[in-house]
Design an enzyme around this catalytic site. Structure first.
Site, short mmCIF file in Angstrom:
data_model
loop_
_atom_site.label_atom_id
_atom_site.label_comp_id
_atom_site.label_asym_id
_atom_site.label_seq_id
_atom_site.Cartn_x
_atom_site.Cartn_y
_atom_site.Cartn_z
N ARG A 82 -73.92 -23.32 -33.86
CA ARG A 82 -73.60 -22.01 -33.27
C ARG A 82 -74.70 -21.47 -32.36
O ARG A 82 -74.78 -20.27 -32.11
CB ARG A 82 -73.27 -20.99 -34.38
N LYS A 131 -73.54 -19.03 -17.89
CA LYS A 131 -72.19 -19.58 -18.00
C LYS A 131 -72.30 -21.07 -18.32
O LYS A 131 -73.01 -21.80 -17.64
CB LYS A 131 -71.42 -19.41 -16.69
N GLU A 180 -73.63 -21.70 -1.57
CA GLU A 180 -73.83 -20.65 -2.57
C GLU A 180 -74.94 -19.69 -2.14
O GLU A 180 -74.90 -18.51 -2.49
CB GLU A 180 -74.16 -21.27 -3.93
N LYS A 210 -78.20 -13.13 -8.29
CA LYS A 210 -77.47 -13.50 -9.50
C LYS A 210 -78.09 -12.85 -10.73
O LYS A 210 -77.39 -12.39 -11.63
CB LYS A 210 -77.41 -15.01 -9.65
N GLU A 223 -68.85 -11.12 -17.56
CA GLU A 223 -67.87 -10.97 -16.48
C GLU A 223 -66.81 -9.92 -16.81
O GLU A 223 -65.62 -10.12 -16.59
CB GLU A 223 -67.20 -12.33 -16.18
N ARG A 242 -69.81 -8.88 -12.49
CA ARG A 242 -70.12 -10.29 -12.31
C ARG A 242 -69.05 -11.02 -11.49
O ARG A 242 -69.32 -12.07 -10.91
CB ARG A 242 -70.30 -10.98 -13.67
N ASN A 257 -67.96 -14.64 -7.76
CA ASN A 257 -66.88 -15.59 -7.53
C ASN A 257 -66.32 -15.49 -6.11
O ASN A 257 -65.24 -16.03 -5.82
CB ASN A 257 -65.74 -15.35 -8.53
N HIS A 292 -64.55 -18.42 -4.58
CA HIS A 292 -64.31 -19.40 -5.63
C HIS A 292 -62.84 -19.55 -6.02
O HIS A 292 -62.46 -20.58 -6.58
CB HIS A 292 -65.12 -19.04 -6.88
N HIS A 337 -62.24 -23.28 -6.09
CA HIS A 337 -61.95 -24.04 -7.30
C HIS A 337 -60.60 -24.76 -7.19
O HIS A 337 -60.43 -25.86 -7.72
CB HIS A 337 -61.95 -23.12 -8.51
N HIS A 361 -68.86 -28.80 -4.59
CA HIS A 361 -68.52 -27.41 -4.93
C HIS A 361 -68.84 -26.45 -3.78
O HIS A 361 -68.02 -25.62 -3.40
CB HIS A 361 -69.29 -27.00 -6.19
#
Length: 373
Positions: free
Chosen positions: A119, A141, A183, A229, A239, A243, A247, A250, A254, A266
């Site tokens: 965990r 993330k 990016e 960031k 998010e 946040r 994106n 994206h 994506h 990417h």
């Protein structure tokens, strides 16, 4: 150059250290009490990983290696399971740590493995690509891919620290390196116009990875992008709102990656996605055409794509409907009202989506002056 440090705030604050020859910083970021360390690395960095292992061993750690596939194939449940097996067989406890050494796929995987073992055990990222330095390794993330899409399984799990050693960029393939600049440009459009000015003024200096690796301009671009960031994730780790601006580009980006079975880089996919989002905002009456033109000028100048196949809309639209920002049947896009003024466009009319796609479709002449907003 002296190392630059960006602080990421929040419930679990950490440092992002930017400079050259930084491996000596690893023990400090690992912190006290760590005895065993698993270095997760791609096949292409086997020699580098072995050097890191030897360095950690010399400093008193029990260091192990887990070699995983290069790039996106590393981000699978099967590869994560292999890493868990290594941790289990080596009796890793909650006081031990994982290091993610490699590009964004490796740091995504390493973060996911660390967040789920017992965990949660400590993870430090050592990104070796520009994309990972300014994006994937920052912000907590983690994720793996499924057949249905990219990053659909993952966690929010901040690292204990990040080392961005710019010297690693010198040996990057040019196309992979330049894709990472996508990016960087994104950070400029959503939050820091100075990034755009630096890119426009120093194109030749920053597009050659060997030259850029020793460039103070690139160091500033990385620092500014990380700061964008860091500022966002410090306020919104999971998010819930702010946040989402990260994106930008994206949603379609994506989808392109998914349709291309992740053969596209990417940053290249996000480059097309940003132009699409800009056209969408223009057609909705929210963004001036000059800003759209600036998107194309900057990205094209870096050698990044700004258009995509005109015959793929149905597949892309289906993929976008599985995007994490979608709520029910409502598509949601991050758009701009101006440079450094991001906002959201929710549930745009289907005709608007198609019209914006026509603007970026290869083989289709764009229709200038149209506004559907």
């Amino acid at each position: 150059m002296s190392a630059r440090t960006v602080q990421v705030t929040g419930d679990q604050p950490y440092e992002v250290v930017i400079g050259r020859n930084l491996l000596g910083e690893l023990p400090r970021l690992l912190g006290d009490g760590v005895r065993k360390v698993l270095v997760i690395h791609p096949t292409a960095l086997a020699a580098t990983a072995d050097a890191v292992r030897e360095d950690l061993t010399a400093q008193g750690y029990e260091a192990l290696l887990a070699e995983v596939p290069d790039a996106e194939p590393a981000k699978s449940a099967q590869v994560a399971s292999f890493c868990w097996q290594v941790l289990g067989q080596a009796d890793f406890t909650r006081s031990d740590a994982v290091i993610g050494l490699g590009g964004g796929a490796t740091t995504d995987l390493a973060g996911f493995v660390a967040s789920t073992w017992l965990r949660g055990v400590k993870v430090v990222h050592v990104p070796t690509t520009l994309l990972a330095m300014v994006d994937a390794a920052i912000g907590g993330k983690t994720g793996i891919n499924t057949v249905e899409g990219k990053n659909l399984v993952g966690t929010f799990y901040p690292p204990a620290g990040v080392l961005c050693d710019l010297a690693a960029l010198a040996s990057m393939p040019r196309h992979d390196y330049v894709a990472g600049l996508g990016e960087v440009v994104k950070c400029g459009f959503i939050a820091d116009p100075r990034i755009l000015e630096l890119v426009e003024a120093h194109g030749p200096e920053i597009t050659d990875p060997e030259r850029a690796a020793s460039s103070e301009v690139l160091a500033e671009l990385v620092e500014r992008s990380v700061a964008v960031k860091a500022r966002v994730v410090g306020e919104d780790l999971k998010e819930a709102g702010l946040r989402e601006i990260l994106n930008y580009g994206h949603t379609l980006g994506h989808a392109i990656e998914h349709v291309e079975r992740y053969s596209w880089r990417h940053g290249a996919a996000v480059s097309v996605g940003m132009v699409y989002a800009a056209e969408l905002a223009r057609l909705a009456g929210r963004l001036d055409e000059a800003v759209v033109a600036r998107h194309r000028s900057i990205l094209t100048g870096l050698g990044l794509p700004t258009a995509y196949r005109g015959d793929r809309w149905d597949q892309l639209h289906a993929a976008m409907r599985r995007d994490k920002k979608t709520r029910g049947d409502l598509l949601r896009f991050v758009v701009l009202d101006d440079v450094a003024r991001p906002s959201r466009l929710e549930g745009p009319d289907p005709s608007l989506l198609v019209a914006a796609y026509a603007e970026i479709s290869e083989g289709v002449a764009p229709v200038r002056g149209i506004s559907l907003g």
